[in-house]
Design an enzyme around this catalytic site. Structure first.
Site: not given
Length: 308
Positions: A61, A149, A177, A217
């Site tokens: 992001t 992640y 995450k 998150v």
């Protein structure tokens, strides 16, 4: 009838990075350069106004695929200074090259990051043995806590349950995450390993809490952070009715922010609020008028209307 097995303590992970983290966009100037002043302002807003306990910088992001290593380091330094002791800063350092990932990790540590987000190596699709070696090497390279992640729909390979359980034995691998979208797999890991699981999908935050996750998150949390924190706190105190009501109210934005690539709509929404954002870098494209109109409708449906 007795249920002695239910008297055993439930395995619960700590919250090494708090409850609510936002994967922060990287503000750019109109000509596409890094906007460090804007990054400091946005980081302050996300902590002071949206209640974030930590910020993830240089994630997807944050347009990490199109920022340079030098830009990444400068961004970390600016955001760390901007938030001070009010929040932690987690640096995205994951690539599909172990050597490069280690370089980014050591750079992030020197820049003052409080933790590392390490995505599954993408495109080259390593086997599980390769993932073990990759994540362990990165965790060995610095003194910072690591959040793995797991996002197979982007990386092309999932971190399997047994791999996660093995990785949890590393003293610095403390969190995940979780964007796998498989709450059964999540349940198995949280029942077997001391890993702090953070939902990587905004709309799954509430159900994820029920199977052992500790927070989120988020992407929509640029706008929903304060309410999302209330939702998690309500769940923590046993007020599931309030948590469910907040989940349902925020659902239009939890899902709507992903009608196209998330950063595109986040930047459009921030611009509407007069906050630093700027354009996206190619190959991404800025939101169309129609997409912005739909974002306005989604924000209004979530009770968080954008300024006209």
């Amino acid at each position: 009838m007795t249920h002695d097995h239910l008297d055993a303590p439930v395995r619960t992970a700590s919250r090494p990075f708090g409850r609510v983290l936002t994967a922060m966009v990287t503000p750019f100037t109109a000509d596409g350069a890094l906007d460090l002043d804007g990054a400091a302002r946005l980081a302050d807003h996300l902590v002071a106004e949206q209640g974030n306990d930590a910020l993830v910088v240089n994630g997807t992001t944050g347009e990490s695929p199109t920022t340079t290593d030098a830009e990444k380091e400068r961004l970390i330094r600016v955001v760390v200074e901007a938030v001070g002791d009010r929040a932690r800063v987690v640096a995205g350092v994951g690539t599909n090259d172990t050597r490069h990932t280690i370089e980014l990790a050591t750079s992030a540590e020197k820049a003052g990051a409080h933790g590392l987000l390490v995505v599954t190596p993408y495109y080259n699709k390593p086997p599980q043995a390769g993932l073990l070696r990759h994540f362990t090497a990165v965790a060995d390279a610095t003194g910072l806590p690591v959040m793995l992640y797991d996002i197979p729909h982007r990386s092309g390979v999932a971190i399997e349950t047994e791999t996660l359980v093995q990785l949890a034995e590393h003293g610095r691998i403390v969190a995940v995450k979780d964007a796998k979208g498989d709450l059964t797999a999540t349940s198995w890991v949280t029942s077997r390993a001391e890993l702090a699981y953070y939902s990587g999908e905004d709309a799954l935050t509430l159900p994820a809490l029920a199977v052992g996750c500790v927070g989120v998150v988020g992407t929509s949390t640029h706008f929903t952070g304060a309410e999302t924190k209330l939702m998690i706190e309500a769940y923590d105190t046993g007020d599931t009715a309030t948590a469910l009501a907040l989940h349902r109210r925020l659902l239009p934005l939890y899902t709507g922010i992903f009608r196209t690539q998330g950063v595109i709509l986040v930047k459009a929404g921030l611009a509407a609020q007069g906050l630093p954002a700027g354009p996206v870098r190619p190959p991404l494209v800025d939101a169309t008028a129609g997409e912005i109109a739909q974002l306005r409708a989604d924000c209004a449906a979530a009770g968080l209307p954008l300024p006209e």
